[in-house]
Design an enzyme around this catalytic site. Structure first.
Site, PDB file in Angstrom:
ATOM      1  N   PHE A   7     -15.751  -1.373   7.214  1.00 24.57           N
ATOM      2  CA  PHE A   7     -16.160  -0.594   6.046  1.00 24.57           C
ATOM      3  C   PHE A   7     -17.192  -1.361   5.225  1.00 24.57           C
ATOM      4  O   PHE A   7     -18.212  -0.813   4.800  1.00 24.57           O
ATOM      5  CB  PHE A   7     -14.922  -0.282   5.199  1.00 24.57           C
ATOM      6  CG  PHE A   7     -15.232   0.219   3.823  1.00 24.57           C
ATOM      7  CD1 PHE A   7     -15.546   1.557   3.605  1.00 24.57           C
ATOM      8  CD2 PHE A   7     -15.193  -0.630   2.725  1.00 24.57           C
ATOM      9  CE1 PHE A   7     -15.831   2.028   2.335  1.00 24.57           C
ATOM     10  CE2 PHE A   7     -15.473  -0.173   1.455  1.00 24.57           C
ATOM     11  CZ  PHE A   7     -15.794   1.166   1.260  1.00 24.57           C
ATOM     12  N   ASP A  18      -9.777   1.391  -5.423  1.00 22.13           N
ATOM     13  CA  ASP A  18     -10.441   2.634  -5.797  1.00 22.13           C
ATOM     14  C   ASP A  18     -11.245   2.399  -7.072  1.00 22.13           C
ATOM     15  O   ASP A  18     -10.689   1.986  -8.090  1.00 22.13           O
ATOM     16  CB  ASP A  18      -9.389   3.720  -6.035  1.00 22.13           C
ATOM     17  CG  ASP A  18     -10.002   5.116  -6.093  1.00 22.13           C
ATOM     18  OD1 ASP A  18     -11.134   5.244  -6.604  1.00 22.13           O
ATOM     19  OD2 ASP A  18      -9.354   6.073  -5.646  1.00 22.13           O
ATOM     20  N   ASP A  58       0.853  -1.180   0.000  1.00 17.56           N
ATOM     21  CA  ASP A  58       0.000   0.000   0.000  1.00 17.56           C
ATOM     22  C   ASP A  58       0.893   1.235   0.000  1.00 17.56           C
ATOM     23  O   ASP A  58       2.107   1.131   0.221  1.00 17.56           O
ATOM     24  CB  ASP A  58      -0.924   0.006   1.231  1.00 17.56           C
ATOM     25  CG  ASP A  58      -2.249   0.725   0.975  1.00 17.56           C
ATOM     26  OD1 ASP A  58      -2.204   1.870   0.489  1.00 17.56           O
ATOM     27  OD2 ASP A  58      -3.315   0.146   1.259  1.00 17.56           O
ATOM     28  N   ASP A  78       4.677   1.259  -5.499  1.00 17.71           N
ATOM     29  CA  ASP A  78       3.846   0.913  -6.652  1.00 17.71           C
ATOM     30  C   ASP A  78       3.875  -0.596  -6.892  1.00 17.71           C
ATOM     31  O   ASP A  78       4.927  -1.171  -7.193  1.00 17.71           O
ATOM     32  CB  ASP A  78       4.383   1.661  -7.871  1.00 17.71           C
ATOM     33  CG  ASP A  78       3.471   1.582  -9.078  1.00 17.71           C
ATOM     34  OD1 ASP A  78       2.632   0.664  -9.138  1.00 17.71           O
ATOM     35  OD2 ASP A  78       3.605   2.428  -9.978  1.00 17.71           O
TER      36      ASP A  78
END
Length: 274
Positions: A247, A172, A122, A149
């Protein structure tokens, strides 16, 4: 598997306090921790599927980054091939997890399967510190935290057929149409990942953004290196090993639909002959 793991705070700090340290110009934020830009300018600037976030680090997270990064951290600089056996200290199977948020689910999965090594990547500095804290407090020696990355990691730092799985949970969704090119699950990414996954390895994706789930299903189904583990060619139930995150639970309470995809890396006939 436990429902939750303890999130420790360093006894030297007030829990939840944010780091407010005045640094001299050029002084690294975490001298012994993750670098701000590990790969630097060594590689081409391309469209990113992520945005680095390095703010709001608590004192406990900063302490974990300083103490544990030299032991369990990996800066993705693209300058060498990683020996995964050396990185983890064993020859067990390794799963790459791209994007782990604050790391609670990663820690639970590591605790639930101690024989499986998890290389969790991350760019979110608070999450990196939190996952290191969780691993340390719960004795999870099968977790390593990568900073940078994931594309550079896959392309430059992992050997062919070195991974036993790939996990991409709640990436995302880049919902605006003009941003769809930033989504991680694309044919080019899957082709790269396939070179690093052993035949039979599982790619496991999950998302609560239904249009992205449909795109994932379409792209994975069309890719020649992967086959759906579902006989009906559709989405899979959430497997027991993937925890239900806070979440995710909040999204489900709001009526969101969460879709899991489980695809297998196939071995082609020419590879079998080789």
């Amino acid at each position: 598997m436990a429902d939750s793991l303890n999130t420790p705070e360093s006894p030297r700090h007030v829990p939840g306090a944010s780091v407010r340290h005045t640094r001299a110009k050029g002084e690294p934020r975490f001298p012994d921790g993750p670098k701000a830009d590990p790969a630097g300018s060594h590689f081409e600037r391309r469209i990113r599927s992520f945005q680095p976030r390095r703010s709001r680090v608590t004192a406990g997270q900063a302490d974990a980054l300083q103490r544990l990064w030299p032991k369990w951290g990996l800066d993705i600089d693209g300058q060498r091939i990683i020996d995964l056996g050396e990185l983890f200290g064993n020859d067990g199977p390794v799963v790459l997890e791209i994007g782990f948020g604050m790391g609670e689910a990663t820690a639970q999965m590591a605790a639930g399967n101690p024989g499986l090594n998890i290389l969790a990547v991350d760019v979110h500095t608070p999450g990196q510190g939190n996952l290191l804290n969780l691993a340390d407090a719960n004795g999870l020696s099968n977790v390593r935290v990568g900073n940078g990355d994931a594309i550079i990691l896959l392309r430059e730092m992992l050997a062919p057929d070195s991974l036993d799985g790939l996990r991409v949970y709640f990436p995302d969704p880049w919902p605006k149409k003009r941003h769809h090119k930033r989504r991680l699950i694309q044919p080019e990414f899957l082709s790269l990942a396939a070179t690093r996954l052993r035949p039979g390895a599982i790619v496991h994706c999950a998302t609560d953004w239904e249009p992205y789930a449909e795109q994932m299903l379409e792209v994975l189904t069309a890719h020649p290196d992967f086959e759906n583990t579902r006989p009906d060619g559709g989405f899979a139930p959430r497997p027991d090993f993937r925890p239900l995150t806070r979440f995710e639970g909040q999204g489900l309470d709001k009526g969101h639909v969460v879709n899991d995809l489980l695809f297998r890396r196939v071995q082609h006939r020419e590879q079998q002959r080789g």
